[in-house]
Design a protein around this motif. Structure first.
Motif, PDB file in Angstrom:
ATOM      1  N   PRO A  78       0.867  -1.186   0.000  1.00  0.00           N
ATOM      2  CA  PRO A  78       0.000   0.000   0.000  1.00  0.00           C
ATOM      3  C   PRO A  78       0.899   1.230   0.000  1.00  0.00           C
ATOM      4  O   PRO A  78       1.319   1.709   1.045  1.00  0.00           O
ATOM      5  CB  PRO A  78      -0.787  -0.130   1.308  1.00  0.00           C
ATOM      6  N   ILE A  79       1.191   1.778  -1.185  1.00  0.00           N
ATOM      7  CA  ILE A  79       2.415   2.529  -1.396  1.00  0.00           C
ATOM      8  C   ILE A  79       2.444   3.878  -0.703  1.00  0.00           C
ATOM      9  O   ILE A  79       3.480   4.302  -0.238  1.00  0.00           O
ATOM     10  CB  ILE A  79       2.697   2.677  -2.910  1.00  0.00           C
ATOM     11  N   LEU A  80       1.303   4.596  -0.589  1.00  0.00           N
ATOM     12  CA  LEU A  80       1.391   5.898   0.048  1.00  0.00           C
ATOM     13  C   LEU A  80       1.758   5.762   1.505  1.00  0.00           C
ATOM     14  O   LEU A  80       2.611   6.463   2.016  1.00  0.00           O
ATOM     15  CB  LEU A  80       0.088   6.681  -0.072  1.00  0.00           C
ATOM     16  N   GLY A  81       1.083   4.835   2.211  1.00  0.00           N
ATOM     17  CA  GLY A  81       1.413   4.649   3.609  1.00  0.00           C
ATOM     18  C   GLY A  81       2.874   4.328   3.787  1.00  0.00           C
ATOM     19  O   GLY A  81       3.531   4.834   4.686  1.00  0.00           O
ATOM     20  N   SER A  82       3.429   3.482   2.919  1.00  0.00           N
ATOM     21  CA  SER A  82       4.830   3.104   3.032  1.00  0.00           C
ATOM     22  C   SER A  82       5.756   4.258   2.696  1.00  0.00           C
ATOM     23  O   SER A  82       6.705   4.532   3.428  1.00  0.00           O
ATOM     24  CB  SER A  82       5.120   1.913   2.102  1.00  0.00           C
ATOM     25  N   ILE A  83       5.518   4.945   1.591  1.00  0.00           N
ATOM     26  CA  ILE A  83       6.395   6.039   1.198  1.00  0.00           C
ATOM     27  C   ILE A  83       6.272   7.196   2.176  1.00  0.00           C
ATOM     28  O   ILE A  83       7.265   7.816   2.550  1.00  0.00           O
ATOM     29  CB  ILE A  83       6.103   6.497  -0.245  1.00  0.00           C
ATOM     30  N   PHE A  84       5.049   7.497   2.613  1.00  0.00           N
ATOM     31  CA  PHE A  84       4.891   8.587   3.554  1.00  0.00           C
ATOM     32  C   PHE A  84       5.614   8.276   4.863  1.00  0.00           C
ATOM     33  O   PHE A  84       6.262   9.141   5.448  1.00  0.00           O
ATOM     34  CB  PHE A  84       3.411   8.853   3.811  1.00  0.00           C
ATOM     35  N   ASN A  90       5.917  11.544  11.968  1.00  0.00           N
ATOM     36  CA  ASN A  90       5.109  12.452  12.783  1.00  0.00           C
ATOM     37  C   ASN A  90       3.812  11.828  13.269  1.00  0.00           C
ATOM     38  O   ASN A  90       2.992  12.511  13.878  1.00  0.00           O
ATOM     39  CB  ASN A  90       4.798  13.751  12.024  1.00  0.00           C
ATOM     40  N   GLY A  91       3.595  10.536  13.003  1.00  0.00           N
ATOM     41  CA  GLY A  91       2.414   9.874  13.524  1.00  0.00           C
ATOM     42  C   GLY A  91       1.157  10.047  12.707  1.00  0.00           C
ATOM     43  O   GLY A  91       0.097   9.566  13.095  1.00  0.00           O
ATOM     44  N   LEU A  92       1.209  10.741  11.553  1.00  0.00           N
ATOM     45  CA  LEU A  92       0.015  10.995  10.757  1.00  0.00           C
ATOM     46  C   LEU A  92      -0.071  10.141   9.504  1.00  0.00           C
ATOM     47  O   LEU A  92      -0.971  10.334   8.693  1.00  0.00           O
ATOM     48  CB  LEU A  92      -0.046  12.474  10.348  1.00  0.00           C
ATOM     49  N   ALA A  93       0.827   9.193   9.339  1.00  0.00           N
ATOM     50  CA  ALA A  93       0.881   8.435   8.089  1.00  0.00           C
ATOM     51  C   ALA A  93      -0.415   7.702   7.794  1.00  0.00           C
ATOM     52  O   ALA A  93      -0.873   7.660   6.649  1.00  0.00           O
ATOM     53  CB  ALA A  93       2.046   7.451   8.122  1.00  0.00           C
ATOM     54  N   GLU A  94      -1.033   7.093   8.812  1.00  0.00           N
ATOM     55  CA  GLU A  94      -2.249   6.330   8.579  1.00  0.00           C
ATOM     56  C   GLU A  94      -3.390   7.236   8.128  1.00  0.00           C
ATOM     57  O   GLU A  94      -4.178   6.878   7.248  1.00  0.00           O
ATOM     58  CB  GLU A  94      -2.638   5.568   9.846  1.00  0.00           C
ATOM     59  N   ASP A  95      -3.504   8.430   8.736  1.00  0.00           N
ATOM     60  CA  ASP A  95      -4.561   9.357   8.333  1.00  0.00           C
ATOM     61  C   ASP A  95      -4.372   9.822   6.897  1.00  0.00           C
ATOM     62  O   ASP A  95      -5.329   9.905   6.123  1.00  0.00           O
ATOM     63  CB  ASP A  95      -4.590  10.561   9.272  1.00  0.00           C
TER      64      ASP A  95
END
Length: 359
Positions: A78-84, A90-95
């Motif tokens: 799931p590429i955005l979550g991984s790249i982000f 900063n703890g906001l990757a999942e959002d």
């Protein structure tokens, strides 16, 4: 706090309890990046207050990850979550992952394939994640000329890292000059420059993307409120509100007089609202190039829907060190505070900062 990993010396751990598993090239690159970030030489310093079992394992294991299992092919992640997560802590990757728009558009030119994976616009900035496949090894990073433009305007940055032999991941961030409910994005890559080449050897091609994005369910509120007390100051820069968390960015400044008397000075924050709710911290990290100015990001649980004000209480900790890390030649490599330290420590509370929530 300057040498937080020294605290691990006092932990009793059984390395056998960590299970080694096969991981993808993407995840190996992520581990390598985190390790290099923590052992980087020079004046830059970076700390994370939240220490989990996974982050401890990161310091111990280089060929495997602790309790993580990903697909062998980076394309299947799931590429955005991984790249982000790769470029941000900063703890906001999942959002951002949940609110991002999948793009999956490819532009192939002159043997280089650029794929836009996902994009998100939060009202303040646009983030575009992408992958680059090349027909040969081009070094550990690439320099990209040309940022995604918001309504034909904006300024921003690129971050690119190699994750496999000829594969790179990148994140482009463009800051909006105005607030929009939706945006048209035009991104033309003028050229790609390898870190192995000179400025005259630019790789040019026809890489072009056009996107339309609605503003995500994320709100960034600029604050810029300042408090100062006894040579220590704090500036609350902004707050990011998401459906499941809120992030406060702030800066601390410590006077040279304070640092002459204390080895370490730190400003933490506690958060409540006008209804009396106390917010639990999810993640806390910071960085700085010296001991005087530090930048922090602290992520808390989501805002209560009925709250109209946030109350930020800065907490100051002044402390001295009593631990010494020696080099093999007998010289002092660094100093730190022991877990059960008896060295002087002083805690203070600054005046509260009240923030009216914009709704």
């Amino acid at each position: 706090m300057k040498d937080i990993y020294k605290h691990f010396n006092n932990l009793e751990m059984d390395i056998e309890e960590f299970e080694e598993i096969e991981v993808s090239a993407f995840d190996k690159a992520k581990v390598k990046k985190e390790l290099l970030k923590n052992i980087r030489t020079g004046k830059q310093k970076k700390w994370k207050r939240s220490v989990t079992a996974a982050s401890i394992a990161l310091c111990l294991i280089t060929s495997a990850l602790f309790s993580l299992s990903f697909a062998d092919n980076a394309e299947e992640i799931p590429i955005l979550g991984s790249i982000f997560k790769y470029f941000n802590s900063n703890g906001l990757a999942e959002d951002y992952n949940e609110n991002a728009s999948p793009i999956n558009e490819i532009s192939d030119s002159n043997g280089i394939k650029v794929k836009v994976n996902d994009a998100i616009y939060d009202g303040e900035k646009l983030i575009v994640t992408y992958t680059i496949d090349t027909n040969k090894y081009l070094g550990e990073t690439l320099h990209i000329k040309g940022i995604p433009m918001i309504e034909n305007k904006g300024y921003g940055t690129h971050e690119v890292s190699r994750i496999d032999k000829n594969k790179y991941v990148g994140q482009a961030t463009t800051f909006a000059e105005e607030k929009y409910s939706s945006i048209d994005v035009d991104w033309k890559l003028d050229y790609i420059l390898s870190d192995l080449t000179t400025d005259k050897e630019r790789m040019k091609g026809d890489w072009h993307f056009s996107l339309h994005l609605d503003k995500a369910n994320i709100v960034v509120q600029n604050i810029q409120q300042h408090n100062e007390q006894n040579g220590i100051s704090i500036n609350i820069e902004n707050i990011t509100f998401t459906p499941t968390s809120l992030l406060i960015n702030y800066e601390q400044s410590i006077s040279k007089e304070i640092l002459n008397d204390w080895d370490m000075a730190d400003v933490d924050i506690e958060l409540t609202d006008n209804l009396g709710h106390r917010y639990k911290s999810i993640y806390h990290s910071g960085f700085g190039n010296d001991d005087i100015h530090l930048t922090w990001s602290k992520t808390f649980q989501a805002l209560h829907p009925d709250a109209s004000k946030l109350i930020i209480t800065p907490k100051i900790t002044l402390a001295n060190y009593d631990g010494v890390d020696d080099n093999t030649n007998g010289s002092v490599q660094g100093r730190f505070r022991l877990v059960k330290s008896k060295a002087p420590i002083k805690e203070l509370e600054m005046e509260q900062i009240i923030v009216e929530i914009e709704k």
